[in-house]
Write an enzyme that holds these catalytic residues in place. Structure first.
Site, mmCIF file in Angstrom:
data_model
loop_
_atom_site.group_PDB
_atom_site.id
_atom_site.type_symbol
_atom_site.label_atom_id
_atom_site.label_comp_id
_atom_site.label_asym_id
_atom_site.label_seq_id
_atom_site.Cartn_x
_atom_site.Cartn_y
_atom_site.Cartn_z
ATOM 1 N N GLY A 195 0.816 -1.204 0.000
ATOM 2 C CA GLY A 195 0.000 0.000 0.000
ATOM 3 C C GLY A 195 0.852 1.257 0.000
ATOM 4 N N GLY A 200 -0.907 2.682 7.220
ATOM 5 C CA GLY A 200 -1.050 1.910 8.437
ATOM 6 C C GLY A 200 -0.599 0.467 8.335
ATOM 7 C CB THR A 202 4.216 -0.220 10.698
ATOM 8 O OG1 THR A 202 5.096 -0.087 9.573
ATOM 9 C CG2 THR A 202 5.015 -0.641 11.917
ATOM 10 C CD GLU A 418 -4.988 31.831 -8.140
ATOM 11 O OE1 GLU A 418 -5.691 30.799 -8.279
ATOM 12 O OE2 GLU A 418 -3.762 31.835 -8.390
#
Length: 636
Positions: A195, A200, A202, A418
């Site tokens: 992944g 997550g 570990t 912008e």
């Protein structure tokens, strides 16, 4: 470890000082006060005050009648013994050669060498990071985690429900191996967690060990590779030996791609040490020795570079994908991390989860931590939703650079740039809603328009991709429409991540990867591959002919021209909306998506006032609006 090193250095210093004092003068301490001249010694003998002497060569030790001791050195005095006998002095004679060295003398003579050996071993241990140091190169560096360091269970892991379901069977194996062996099943040898970073992997491995209540050994793939050939293989053997002693247990190897890369890859050949380590790992997992009760769990975000022999069933039996969480998973992860901080009643986790698509578990943990730090900086007692939104903007767009000085012309150009992006985002056929627009410099950008999807997306249509290209050209087209072609700025360019760069990459992907060109059809065209050899980039394969490359360039240019032309058409028709939005951005600097929609679609101005408490800011805003020929809204 620091206290241990300090203690070791203190011992070395004290021993060195003691050694110096011992060798400075062995007899000075005892003899400095009792040593007497030889003439005085003779006078004391004549007076009858000497009662006992010990003669060793020319050195004389003795006692006086008052019980005090003395030492002296005797020259060649022929009648000394006769004189002492006449006075009734007790005489003890000892030859020098009969004096055997004492144990203390032996230790003192060898102490410098022993001290040097001890210091050398200490520094070698420091260079090798412990675990036996100079005498333990082949010892494994795996760390045994216990409950004292914090037990992790599946309740602490959220957002990866499918991955948890796949590893629950491993927990059952560890809890009750006989349940499966009765039916002839074998305990799985390994599971590979795949992944992106921060999802997550570990944490999930620790949760497996916590749920099964078994020892958990953790090591990194880079810990196997050393400068000495054979050390990595020795550490693999030692690691599995430790696992056998603590069976059943879990051995977790993080970043296994550091040692598990495909063998013999590249023009320069493989690394002998790394390949020996990989070979030993393959043998331990599926060799002559079956390590029952040991489950090897590894994690990587580069499964494409791993050796095929490592991935086959019998070694890593399970490949568990730990992907980025969806909106439900993000909400569950936020619930885990939000427990650690005090939050106000206005904090809505579902809203935060919806506004953070693509975030990993580590990103969400960082978001919550940043919001807590921002609230603490403002001396708040609780974290509010505004703190979370500010932290999200900081994480996604970069920190505000309010100290950056911009001229009025730069502000005006940025506002229109912008504004062009935002107006196109409101008028194209298919795109994500506007979340926020700002002309406050953030990171490397002078301004930004941020869009967030209403839901998680896993694919994009041609209509969405073309709309995205149109929006990307909004800034450059707005500058051209308002200020003229000769006054456009470099804001749309500037390298990777810029508007033009993103639009070009998107057009190339549509033509060469996604097969979205009518002219070229659904065929994937790769660019010329490059190999790095001896520091030089060498072309290894020509994937396209010159004629086909020219056709690809024409199709890419066609998509770019269409997007640019459509952006120019929309902004020319919506020029009044562009002026209106640019004015609002100059006044308020930052507008939310709802405020932009209300202003453009409903002509409702933002209800908040703009810096009416600072006269200097008012003067700046008034001059900016005057340069546009617009009047500012009166302060409320």
């Amino acid at each position: 470890m620091n206290l241990k090193n300090l203690f070791m250095w203190m011992i070395i210093i004290l021993l060195s000082v003691g050694l110096f004092n011992m060798f400075q003068s062995p007899d000075n301490v005892n003899s400095a006060k009792s040593k007497v001249p030889f003439s005085k010694f003779l006078k004391e003998v004549d007076d009858g005050r000497v009662i006992e002497v010990e003669i060793q060569g020319n050195n004389i030790k003795g006692k006086l009648a008052d019980g005090s001791s003395f030492t002296t050195y005797s020259p060649n005095y022929p009648n000394l013994v006769e004189k002492l006998s006449d006075k009734g002095v007790s005489i003890i004679a000892t030859p020098l050669e009969d004096k055997m060295p004492s144990l203390l003398g032996i230790l003192l003579s060898w102490f410098p060498m022993l001290l040097l050996i001890g210091v050398w071993i200490f520094f070698m241990r420091q260079m090798q990071g412990g675990k036996g140091g100079a005498m333990g190169f082949g010892r494994s560096k795996a760390k045994l985690l216990n409950e004292a360091q914090g037990k992790v269970t599946f309740n602490d892991v959220a957002g990866v429900e499918e991955a948890k379901e796949e590893v629950e069977e491993i927990v059952e194996f560890l809890k009750d191996p006989k349940k499966f062996s009765r039916l002839g099943g074998k305990i799985p040898r390994g599971a590979l967690l795949i992944g992106p970073p921060g999802t997550g992997k570990t944490l999930l491995a620790k949760a497996i060990a916590g749920e099964a209540n078994v020892p958990f050994f953790s090591i990194s793939g880079s810990d196997f590779v050393e400068m000495f050939v054979g050390v990595g293989a020795s550490r693999v053997r030692d690691m599995f030996d430790q696992g056998k002693k603590n069976s059943p247990c879990i051995i977790f190897i993080d970043e296994i791609d550091a040692v598990g890369r495909s063998r013999g890859a590249g023009l320069g050949g493989g690394n002998d040490e790394r390949e020996q380590t990989l070979n030993q790992l393959l043998v331990e997992m599926d060799g002559f020795d079956t390590n029952e009760g040991i489950i090897l769990i590894a994690a990587t975000n580069r499964p494409d570079v791993l050796d095929p022999a490592l991935l086959r069933p019998g070694r890593f039996d399970r490949q568990v994908v730990v992907s980025n969480p969806d909106i439900m998973g993000r909400e569950a992860i936020l619930k885990v991390h939000i427990k650690k901080i005090n939050t106000g009643p206005d904090v809505k986790l579902r809203t935060i989860a919806r506004g953070t698509p693509g975030f990993s578990g580590a990103d969400l943990a960082n978001l919550i931590n940043e919001s807590a730090l921002l609230a603490a900086r403002k001396n708040k007692r609780v974290v509010t939703m505004s703190d979370v939104e500010e932290a999200k903007d900081k994480v996604m767009m970069g920190a505000e650079r309010r100290s950056m000085v911009m001229t009025e012309d730069e502000k005006k150009l940025t506002a229109y740039h912008e504004g062009g992006h935002a107006i196109l985002a409101l008028n194209v056929k298919s795109t994500d809603p506007i979340h926020k627009a700002t002309i406050i410099p953030r990171g490397r950008a002078l301004g930004m328009v941020m869009q967030l999807p209403e839901r998680d997306k896993h694919g994009h249509s041609i209509k969405e991709l073309k709309s995205r290209m149109i929006i990307l050209f909004g800034g450059r087209v707005a500058e051209e429409v308002i200020f003229g072609k000769d006054n456009i700025s470099t804001g749309a360019g500037g390298g990777p991540g810029s508007d033009i760069n993103q639009a070009t990459k998107l057009a190339k992907a549509m033509v060469m990867k996604y097969g979205m060109s009518d002219e070229l059809g659904p065929v994937e065209y790769g660019e010329n591959e490059q190999e790095v050899f001896l520091g030089r980039s060498v072309a290894t394969q020509q994937n396209m002919s010159e004629e086909m490359a020219r056709k690809v360039d024409l199709e890419v240019r066609k998509l770019i021209d269409e997007a640019y032309g459509e952006a120019k058409r929309i902004l020319t028709e919506k020029i009044d909306d562009l002026h209106k939005l640019a004015k609002a951005l100059l006044v308020y600097e930052t507008l939310s998506g709802d405020e932009i929609r209300d202003l453009i679609l409903k002509n409702i101005k933002p209800s908040r006032s703009f810096k009416d408490d600072k006269e200097d800011d008012n003067r700046k805003e008034t001059s900016a609006l005057d340069s546009l020929g617009l009047k500012p809204k009166p302060a409320v």
